[in-house]
Scaffold this motif. Structure first.
Motif, PDB file in Angstrom:
ATOM      1  N   GLU A  88       0.806  -1.220   0.000  1.00 15.17           N
ATOM      2  CA  GLU A  88       0.000   0.000   0.000  1.00 15.17           C
ATOM      3  C   GLU A  88       0.841   1.274   0.000  1.00 15.17           C
ATOM      4  O   GLU A  88       0.299   2.382   0.007  1.00 15.17           O
ATOM      5  CB  GLU A  88      -0.940   0.022   1.216  1.00 15.17           C
ATOM      6  CG  GLU A  88      -2.049  -1.003   1.180  1.00 15.17           C
ATOM      7  CD  GLU A  88      -1.734  -2.228   2.017  1.00 15.17           C
ATOM      8  OE1 GLU A  88      -1.234  -2.091   3.148  1.00 15.17           O
ATOM      9  OE2 GLU A  88      -1.965  -3.353   1.513  1.00 15.17           O
ATOM     10  N   ALA A  89       2.179   1.138  -0.008  1.00 18.62           N
ATOM     11  CA  ALA A  89       3.057   2.312   0.037  1.00 18.62           C
ATOM     12  C   ALA A  89       2.789   3.310  -1.093  1.00 18.62           C
ATOM     13  O   ALA A  89       2.828   4.528  -0.858  1.00 18.62           O
ATOM     14  CB  ALA A  89       4.525   1.871   0.030  1.00 18.62           C
ATOM     15  N   PRO A  90       2.505   2.850  -2.323  1.00 16.13           N
ATOM     16  CA  PRO A  90       2.220   3.826  -3.381  1.00 16.13           C
ATOM     17  C   PRO A  90       1.028   4.724  -3.061  1.00 16.13           C
ATOM     18  O   PRO A  90       1.034   5.914  -3.400  1.00 16.13           O
ATOM     19  CB  PRO A  90       1.947   2.943  -4.608  1.00 16.13           C
ATOM     20  CG  PRO A  90       2.688   1.676  -4.344  1.00 16.13           C
ATOM     21  CD  PRO A  90       2.563   1.464  -2.865  1.00 16.13           C
ATOM     22  N   ILE A  91       0.014   4.172  -2.414  1.00 19.15           N
ATOM     23  CA  ILE A  91      -1.158   4.957  -2.026  1.00 19.15           C
ATOM     24  C   ILE A  91      -0.744   6.045  -1.038  1.00 19.15           C
ATOM     25  O   ILE A  91      -1.172   7.202  -1.129  1.00 19.15           O
ATOM     26  CB  ILE A  91      -2.234   4.049  -1.387  1.00 19.15           C
ATOM     27  CG1 ILE A  91      -2.713   2.990  -2.367  1.00 19.15           C
ATOM     28  CG2 ILE A  91      -3.416   4.876  -0.867  1.00 19.15           C
ATOM     29  CD1 ILE A  91      -3.613   1.931  -1.747  1.00 19.15           C
ATOM     30  N   ILE A  92       0.104   5.671  -0.093  1.00 20.98           N
ATOM     31  CA  ILE A  92       0.524   6.605   0.956  1.00 20.98           C
ATOM     32  C   ILE A  92       1.404   7.699   0.371  1.00 20.98           C
ATOM     33  O   ILE A  92       1.306   8.872   0.757  1.00 20.98           O
ATOM     34  CB  ILE A  92       1.267   5.851   2.071  1.00 20.98           C
ATOM     35  CG1 ILE A  92       0.422   4.680   2.592  1.00 20.98           C
ATOM     36  CG2 ILE A  92       1.644   6.797   3.202  1.00 20.98           C
ATOM     37  CD1 ILE A  92      -0.986   5.047   2.987  1.00 20.98           C
ATOM     38  N   ASN A  93       2.253   7.331  -0.578  1.00 19.93           N
ATOM     39  CA  ASN A  93       3.103   8.333  -1.239  1.00 19.93           C
ATOM     40  C   ASN A  93       2.270   9.403  -1.924  1.00 19.93           C
ATOM     41  O   ASN A  93       2.607  10.587  -1.893  1.00 19.93           O
ATOM     42  CB  ASN A  93       4.018   7.652  -2.270  1.00 19.93           C
ATOM     43  CG  ASN A  93       5.173   6.923  -1.613  1.00 19.93           C
ATOM     44  OD1 ASN A  93       5.497   7.165  -0.461  1.00 19.93           O
ATOM     45  ND2 ASN A  93       5.794   6.021  -2.345  1.00 19.93           N
ATOM     46  N   GLU A  94       1.184   8.985  -2.549  1.00 19.47           N
ATOM     47  CA  GLU A  94       0.306   9.937  -3.238  1.00 19.47           C
ATOM     48  C   GLU A  94      -0.283  10.960  -2.271  1.00 19.47           C
ATOM     49  O   GLU A  94      -0.593  12.089  -2.669  1.00 19.47           O
ATOM     50  CB  GLU A  94      -0.826   9.183  -3.953  1.00 19.47           C
ATOM     51  CG  GLU A  94      -0.366   8.342  -5.137  1.00 19.47           C
ATOM     52  CD  GLU A  94      -1.508   7.543  -5.746  1.00 19.47           C
ATOM     53  OE1 GLU A  94      -2.660   7.713  -5.268  1.00 19.47           O
ATOM     54  OE2 GLU A  94      -1.256   6.758  -6.679  1.00 19.47           O
ATOM     55  N   LEU A  95      -0.420  10.576  -1.001  1.00 20.16           N
ATOM     56  CA  LEU A  95      -0.991  11.464   0.009  1.00 20.16           C
ATOM     57  C   LEU A  95       0.077  12.335   0.676  1.00 20.16           C
ATOM     58  O   LEU A  95      -0.239  13.186   1.508  1.00 20.16           O
ATOM     59  CB  LEU A  95      -1.723  10.644   1.074  1.00 20.16           C
ATOM     60  CG  LEU A  95      -2.909   9.803   0.584  1.00 20.16           C
ATOM     61  CD1 LEU A  95      -3.485   8.976   1.722  1.00 20.16           C
ATOM     62  CD2 LEU A  95      -3.983  10.703  -0.012  1.00 20.16           C
ATOM     63  N   GLY A  96       1.342  12.113   0.321  1.00 22.07           N
ATOM     64  CA  GLY A  96       2.430  12.896   0.903  1.00 22.07           C
ATOM     65  C   GLY A  96       2.759  12.514   2.334  1.00 22.07           C
ATOM     66  O   GLY A  96       3.268  13.328   3.108  1.00 22.07           O
ATOM     67  N   LEU A  97       2.490  11.265   2.711  1.00 19.14           N
ATOM     68  CA  LEU A  97       2.741  10.800   4.065  1.00 19.14           C
ATOM     69  C   LEU A  97       3.917   9.829   4.112  1.00 19.14           C
ATOM     70  O   LEU A  97       4.245   9.182   3.115  1.00 19.14           O
ATOM     71  CB  LEU A  97       1.495  10.094   4.623  1.00 19.14           C
ATOM     72  CG  LEU A  97       0.242  10.955   4.800  1.00 19.14           C
ATOM     73  CD1 LEU A  97      -0.950  10.073   5.153  1.00 19.14           C
ATOM     74  CD2 LEU A  97       0.454  12.013   5.867  1.00 19.14           C
TER      75      LEU A  97
END
Length: 228
Positions: free
Chosen positions: A160-169
């Motif tokens: 799920e890291a790509p999802i989190i990267n998109e959120l800037g977290l």
């Protein structure tokens, strides 16, 4: 924060922890201290490790009413740990209370939220937790709540890291195994190299290092695969 490997030091007492750390010789890795060690040794173990030059992720996963979490986080913030966490399932108000405790003490501690444990899969999510959405949808929603609460990042699987990267977290990702290791009780796992490709900020590696025949060699291998 720079990408790094965090070793999950899930030992039952201080003696076993220090015996392991001696095997790493001059290395001073980023280490995770969890519930078992903290409940066994108390805050003093954190103070000792900080004095010795270790960065610490204090993994206590606070989850309670906002006022209780606020008071508990006030105590944790005094320990000057580098990262600590709460459960995102506690809701935005609870996460805001934890963040407020850290901010009031002007602590440098990064606060992250656990989205879903890496032992949870879609079947468990649906049949046991009665959550009809997928892991990916749930993680993203919890991460969005964490961002609204002004947290620094989340705990999630590398998948799920790509999802989190998109959120800037920041993404702190357990569930890391070398290709020749067993998955043990983790359901959503990857290798250090794959986690790097997926964009994890930090990887948390436990038994693949702590139970290796040569822990120093295993640690340096994880660093090479993830950080270089």
């Amino acid at each position: 924060m720079m990408n790094d490997v965090i070793i999950a030091c899930d030992f039952s007492n201080k003696q076993k922890l220090y015996t392991f750390l001696e095997l790493l010789k001059e290395e001073r890795p980023f280490i995770k201290i969890g519930m078992e060690m903290f409940y066994s040794e108390g805050p003093n173990i954190i103070k000792e490790l900080k004095t010795k030059g270790y960065k610490i992720f204090l993994d206590l996963k606070l989850h309670d009413i906002p006022n209780t979490v606020y008071k508990a986080m006030k105590r944790i913030a005094l320990l000057d740990v580098d990262i600590t966490n709460v459960h995102a399932a506690g809701g935005i108000k609870m996460m805001e209370a934890a963040k407020r405790a850290i901010d009031e003490l002007k602590a440098k501690t990064k606060l992250i939220a656990v989205t879903q444990l890496t032992s949870i899969d879609n079947i468990t999510l649906k049949d046991e937790l009665l959550i009809s959405h997928t892991i990916e949808e749930t993680v993203k929603h919890y991460a969005l709540n964490s961002k609204k609460a002004k947290l620094d990042g989340v705990v999630c699987s590398p998948l799920e890291a790509p999802i989190i990267n998109e959120l800037g977290l920041i993404s702190v990702t357990p569930g890391i195994r070398f290709s020749n290791n067993a998955n043990d009780d983790q359901a959503r796992v990857t290798t250090p190299k794959k986690a790097k490709a997926l964009g994890s900020t930090f990887i948390v590696v436990g038994r693949s290092i702590t139970q290796a025949n040569n822990p120093l060699e295993a640690y340096l291998k994880a660093k090479k695969e993830f950080c270089s």
